[in-house]
Structure formats: structure tokens, C-alpha cells
Design a protein around this motif. Sequence first.
Motif, short mmCIF file in Angstrom:
data_model
loop_
_atom_site.label_atom_id
_atom_site.label_comp_id
_atom_site.label_asym_id
_atom_site.label_seq_id
_atom_site.Cartn_x
_atom_site.Cartn_y
_atom_site.Cartn_z
N LEU A 58 0.81 -1.22 0.00
CA LEU A 58 0.00 0.00 0.00
C LEU A 58 0.85 1.27 0.00
CD1 LEU A 58 -2.84 -1.08 2.44
CD2 LEU A 58 -3.08 -0.54 0.01
N MET A 59 2.09 1.16 0.47
CA MET A 59 2.98 2.33 0.53
C MET A 59 4.34 1.95 -0.07
SD MET A 59 2.17 3.83 4.36
CE MET A 59 3.14 2.56 5.16
N PRO A 60 4.40 1.67 -1.37
CA PRO A 60 5.65 1.17 -1.96
C PRO A 60 6.81 2.16 -1.88
CG PRO A 60 4.06 1.72 -3.67
CD PRO A 60 3.34 1.82 -2.37
N ASN A 61 6.53 3.43 -1.73
CA ASN A 61 7.60 4.43 -1.68
C ASN A 61 7.86 4.96 -0.27
OD1 ASN A 61 7.97 4.32 -4.52
ND2 ASN A 61 6.15 5.60 -4.74
N ALA A 62 7.28 4.30 0.73
CA ALA A 62 7.43 4.78 2.11
C ALA A 62 8.88 4.63 2.57
CB ALA A 62 6.51 4.00 3.04
N ALA A 63 9.33 5.62 3.32
CA ALA A 63 10.68 5.58 3.88
C ALA A 63 10.73 4.60 5.04
CB ALA A 63 11.06 6.97 4.37
N LEU A 64 11.83 3.85 5.11
CA LEU A 64 12.08 2.99 6.26
C LEU A 64 12.85 3.80 7.28
CD1 LEU A 64 13.11 -0.38 4.59
CD2 LEU A 64 11.19 -0.03 6.14
N GLU A 65 12.34 3.83 8.51
CA GLU A 65 12.98 4.61 9.55
C GLU A 65 13.02 3.82 10.84
OE1 GLU A 65 11.55 8.58 9.96
OE2 GLU A 65 11.57 8.94 7.80
N GLN A 66 14.05 4.08 11.63
CA GLN A 66 14.15 3.46 12.95
C GLN A 66 13.37 4.29 13.95
OE1 GLN A 66 18.45 3.14 13.63
NE2 GLN A 66 18.10 0.96 13.90
N PRO A 67 12.49 3.66 14.73
CA PRO A 67 11.77 4.43 15.74
C PRO A 67 12.70 4.95 16.83
CG PRO A 67 11.22 2.10 15.88
CD PRO A 67 12.08 2.27 14.67
N TYR A 68 13.75 4.19 17.13
CA TYR A 68 14.77 4.57 18.10
C TYR A 68 16.01 3.74 17.81
CZ TYR A 68 12.73 0.42 20.24
OH TYR A 68 12.24 -0.85 20.44
N ASP A 69 17.14 4.14 18.35
CA ASP A 69 18.40 3.45 18.09
C ASP A 69 18.30 1.97 18.43
OD1 ASP A 69 19.68 5.69 17.15
OD2 ASP A 69 20.57 6.20 19.09
N GLY A 70 18.72 1.13 17.51
CA GLY A 70 18.75 -0.31 17.72
C GLY A 70 17.46 -1.03 17.40
N ALA A 71 16.41 -0.31 17.03
CA ALA A 71 15.12 -0.93 16.74
C ALA A 71 15.04 -1.35 15.27
CB ALA A 71 13.99 0.04 17.04
N LYS A 72 14.12 -2.28 14.99
CA LYS A 72 13.86 -2.66 13.60
C LYS A 72 13.25 -1.48 12.87
CE LYS A 72 12.76 -7.53 14.42
NZ LYS A 72 11.70 -8.54 14.33
N GLU A 73 13.58 -1.38 11.60
CA GLU A 73 13.03 -0.28 10.80
C GLU A 73 11.52 -0.47 10.60
OE1 GLU A 73 16.55 1.35 7.98
OE2 GLU A 73 15.56 -0.47 7.29
N MET A 74 10.85 0.66 10.56
CA MET A 74 9.41 0.69 10.35
C MET A 74 9.12 1.62 9.18
SD MET A 74 8.21 0.90 14.35
CE MET A 74 6.48 0.49 14.10
N LEU A 75 7.90 1.56 8.67
CA LEU A 75 7.51 2.39 7.54
C LEU A 75 6.90 3.70 8.02
CD1 LEU A 75 5.82 -0.41 5.42
CD2 LEU A 75 8.00 0.71 4.92
N LEU A 76 7.37 4.79 7.45
CA LEU A 76 6.82 6.11 7.77
C LEU A 76 5.53 6.32 6.99
CD1 LEU A 76 7.11 8.95 9.04
CD2 LEU A 76 8.36 9.60 6.96
N VAL A 77 4.46 6.63 7.71
CA VAL A 77 3.18 6.91 7.07
C VAL A 77 3.13 8.41 6.79
CG1 VAL A 77 0.67 6.83 7.29
CG2 VAL A 77 2.08 5.02 8.32
N ASP A 78 3.17 8.76 5.51
CA ASP A 78 3.13 10.18 5.17
C ASP A 78 1.77 10.61 4.62
OD1 ASP A 78 3.26 9.00 2.69
OD2 ASP A 78 5.08 10.02 2.05
#
Length: 105
Positions: A58-78
Motif C-alpha cells: 500500500l505504501m511502496p515508496n514509504a521511507a524505512l525509519e528506525q523508531p529509536y536506536d537499535g530498533a527494527k526499521e518501520m515504515l513512515l506513514v506520510d
Amino acid sequence: MASTKNYLEFVLGQLSELSDITSRRMMGEFMIYYKGKIFGGIYDNRFLVKNTKSARELMPNAALEQPYDGAKEMLLVDNIDDRDFLRELIEKMYDELPEPKKKNK
């Protein structure tokens, strides 16, 4: 930087078409649950969701970002202003989310 309660309330308002949305404050940030399963959260006033197959579709161009240091990357909902999109996103992600962990008594 901790997330603000105002941003949480805005996101929860955008998710208001879904029943059974809850949130929980944790270390200055907010975890967000749908029907008891965590699907994302508010981190540094960013709405991030778990990196599931449905979310990526649903969000093929969403940026992958870490919520905090050391965490798994998550998708930014823009696309936060589109309530219909948010409802579809969360509903499609639901079956891919892990069951909540049982609490030991």
C-alpha cells in the motif's frame, strides 16, 4: 525528542473510523494497537507502522525509519490526512501482525 500528546491525539482522530484502537505510553513515545495487536506507534512525532507485506504494497515508496536506536526499521506513514487509506492500511496489516505476548502471572 519525545512525542507530544497533541500529535498522538491527531493520529488517533485520523484512525477513529476503526473500532478498538488503543494506545500506550512507553518511554516518552506511544505504541498504537488495533484489536489488541501492536501495529505501529508515534516516535519523535512520526507515525510509523510495522514493515509488513500489506503495508509495503500500500505504501511502496514509504521511507524505512528506525523508531529509536537499535530498533527494527518501520515504515513512515506520510499519507496521514487520508482516513480511508489509514483504515485500509491497518485492516490489511492486521492478519500479518503477531499475536500479543501472554503476560506471566
